[in-house]
Design a protein around this motif. Structure first.
Motif, PDB file in Angstrom:
ATOM      1  N   LYS A  29       0.841  -1.245  -0.104  1.00  0.00           N
ATOM      2  CA  LYS A  29      -0.082   0.083   0.143  1.00  0.00           C
ATOM      3  C   LYS A  29       0.850   1.237   0.086  1.00  0.00           C
ATOM      4  CE  LYS A  29      -1.121  -0.342   4.911  1.00  0.00           C
ATOM      5  NZ  LYS A  29      -0.999  -1.729   5.698  1.00  0.00           N
ATOM      6  N   GLN A  76       2.594  -7.406  -5.036  1.00  0.00           N
ATOM      7  CA  GLN A  76       3.046  -6.015  -4.218  1.00  0.00           C
ATOM      8  C   GLN A  76       3.718  -5.275  -5.216  1.00  0.00           C
ATOM      9  OE1 GLN A  76       5.257  -8.036  -1.090  1.00  0.00           O
ATOM     10  NE2 GLN A  76       3.293  -7.379   0.347  1.00  0.00           N
ATOM     11  N   TRP A 107      -5.179  -3.737  -5.931  1.00  0.00           N
ATOM     12  CA  TRP A 107      -4.027  -3.573  -6.712  1.00  0.00           C
ATOM     13  C   TRP A 107      -4.178  -2.486  -7.661  1.00  0.00           C
ATOM     14  CZ3 TRP A 107      -3.256  -9.208  -8.887  1.00  0.00           C
ATOM     15  CH2 TRP A 107      -2.983 -10.119  -7.769  1.00  0.00           C
ATOM     16  N   LEU A 110      -3.442   0.648  -5.726  1.00  0.00           N
ATOM     17  CA  LEU A 110      -1.867   0.712  -5.231  1.00  0.00           C
ATOM     18  C   LEU A 110      -1.232   1.151  -6.727  1.00  0.00           C
ATOM     19  CD1 LEU A 110       0.642  -0.034  -3.589  1.00  0.00           C
ATOM     20  CD2 LEU A 110       0.585  -2.307  -4.637  1.00  0.00           C
ATOM     21  N   TYR A 114       0.482   4.876  -6.825  1.00  0.00           N
ATOM     22  CA  TYR A 114       1.953   4.752  -7.023  1.00  0.00           C
ATOM     23  C   TYR A 114       2.300   5.855  -8.263  1.00  0.00           C
ATOM     24  CZ  TYR A 114       6.620   3.445  -8.761  1.00  0.00           C
ATOM     25  OH  TYR A 114       7.951   3.355  -9.348  1.00  0.00           O
TER      26      TYR A 114
END
Ligand code: GTP
Ligand code: MG
Length: 216
Positions: A29, A76, A107, A110, A114
């Motif tokens: 995360k 991840q 996901w 995330l 990002y």
């Protein structure tokens, strides 16, 4: 690419990936991202497209990034580094429904988070399976990249599985699909992690990026 300047880039690219790359961090995360250091490049694409395999091919390692026949291996953001200058990020794949809606949503968030916050992200390499071309599930990610104005370059994977005569038409088709996308790099690379095809070219492209940013 050809000519003396480009040959120098191939050598810079070779050296860039000749060192001891190591896994440094995994983030599930946004709050767990590592501190920014130098430049980052990220490998994104549909599940099973060959992101982790390509990172292994680039770094000359068999199992730096974990690969699998089963889609959904990388869950991840995985960070790899060999020096302070460049970090490689292996992203979870998208477009694989069987992992369940909740995970896909996590996901997707995330990846979006990002892309939004990572100011040292120099480029996203968006991987497309050369056998299948750009799919509907790639469109939201392309939209997101254009929206966040993150520079990205498309890399076709699994070229070994495309017949020689079909390689140029495949490249042309993908380039045409990207023509109207503002943040897309006009050059599309064709690679195979199995045979090493296009790997020196990809290393040289990354070297050029670092040179442009004054890092190499
Ligand atoms: P996720 O982590 O699930 O998103 O997948 P990924 O994009 O990291 O794919 P991964 O590298 O794990 O590879 C998926 C499958 O594709 C594996 O079975 C690999 O052996 C295969 N594969 C990867 N690269 C190539 C290639 O260049 N050629 C061929 N023929 N197969 C490849
Ligand atoms: Mg993976």
């Amino acid at each position: 690419m050809s000519g003396p300047a480009d040959e120098a880039l191939f050598e810079t690219g070779r050296k860039l990936f000749a060192g001891e790359w190591r896994f440094v961090w995994a983030s599930a995360k946004l709050a767990e991202l590592p501190p920014m250091q130098g430049l980052e490049i990220a490998f994104a694409g549909r599940s099973n497209v060959g992101k982790s395999s390509l990172i292994n091919a680039l770094t000359g390692r068999k199992a730096l990034a974990r690969t699998s026949h089963t889609p959904g291996r990388t869950q991840q953001l995985n960070f790899f580094r060999d020096s302070d200058d460049l970090t490689i990020v292996d992203m979870p794949g998208y477009g694989y429904a069987a992992v369940g809606k909740e995970k896909v949503a996590a996901w997707t968030k995330l990846i979006q988070d990002y892309l939004r916050v990572r100011s040292n992200l120099a480029r996203v390499y968006l991987l497309i399976d050369g056998r299948h071309g750009v799919k509907d599930t790639d469109q939201p990610v392309l939209d997101q990249l254009d929206l966040t104005a993150v520079s990205y370059q498309v890399v076709l994977t699994k070229a070994d599985a495309i017949k020689l005569a079909e390689r140029e038409p495949t490249l042309a088709k993908v380039k045409a699909a990207l023509a109207k996308r503002p943040a897309a790099h006009p050059e599309v690379l064709l690679t195979s992690s199995e045979t090493g095809l296009g790997i020196p070219e990809l290393r040289a492209a990354i070297a050029r990026l670092l040179v442009e940013r004054g890092m190499a």
